[in-house]
Scaffold this motif. Sequence first.
Motif, PDB file in Angstrom:
ATOM      1  N   GLY A  24      34.764  39.700  47.408  1.00  0.00           N
ATOM      2  CA  GLY A  24      33.933  39.150  46.342  1.00  0.00           C
ATOM      3  C   GLY A  24      32.472  38.918  46.664  1.00  0.00           C
ATOM      4  O   GLY A  24      31.709  38.511  45.791  1.00  0.00           O
ATOM      5  N   CYS A  72      27.194  35.209  47.820  1.00  0.00           N
ATOM      6  CA  CYS A  72      28.592  35.076  47.426  1.00  0.00           C
ATOM      7  C   CYS A  72      28.715  33.940  46.419  1.00  0.00           C
ATOM      8  O   CYS A  72      28.212  32.837  46.658  1.00  0.00           O
ATOM      9  CB  CYS A  72      29.432  34.780  48.670  1.00  0.00           C
ATOM     10  N   TYR A  76      34.381  32.613  45.534  1.00  0.00           N
ATOM     11  CA  TYR A  76      34.851  33.619  46.493  1.00  0.00           C
ATOM     12  C   TYR A  76      34.565  33.272  47.946  1.00  0.00           C
ATOM     13  O   TYR A  76      35.062  33.949  48.848  1.00  0.00           O
ATOM     14  CB  TYR A  76      34.203  34.979  46.197  1.00  0.00           C
ATOM     15  N   GLU A  79      37.500  32.953  50.576  1.00  0.00           N
ATOM     16  CA  GLU A  79      38.187  34.228  50.811  1.00  0.00           C
ATOM     17  C   GLU A  79      37.291  35.229  51.534  1.00  0.00           C
ATOM     18  O   GLU A  79      37.776  36.018  52.339  1.00  0.00           O
ATOM     19  CB  GLU A  79      38.699  34.814  49.491  1.00  0.00           C
TER      20      GLU A  79
END
Length: 103
Positions: A24, A72, A76, A79
């Motif tokens: 992401g 980011c 996200y 992760e």
Amino acid sequence: MYKIAVFIPEEALESVKSAMFEAGAGKIGDYDSCSWQVKGQGQFRPLAGSNPYLGKLDQVEAVDEYRVEMICADQYVTEVIKAMKEAHPYEEPAYDVWQLADL
């Protein structure tokens, strides 16, 4: 929004970036896979208890690495960091995470 910077050895550059993008990171508007990178040299000394990707215990090692930065979205970031650590060859990857202000 966050900015993530990570230091990656050249041979793992594309695989680590790809893992982070897939999780992401690197999305700006209608673009994805966005990052900035510059080549430099890192150094470290593996200590007792370490399992270094390269280098020998108690000896300073220098290695060509890339500093890669990407943004980011909040949802996200956990992760993306997890994906980076799983894809990165180093036992202890060096990275920074900054929370960005929306001005």
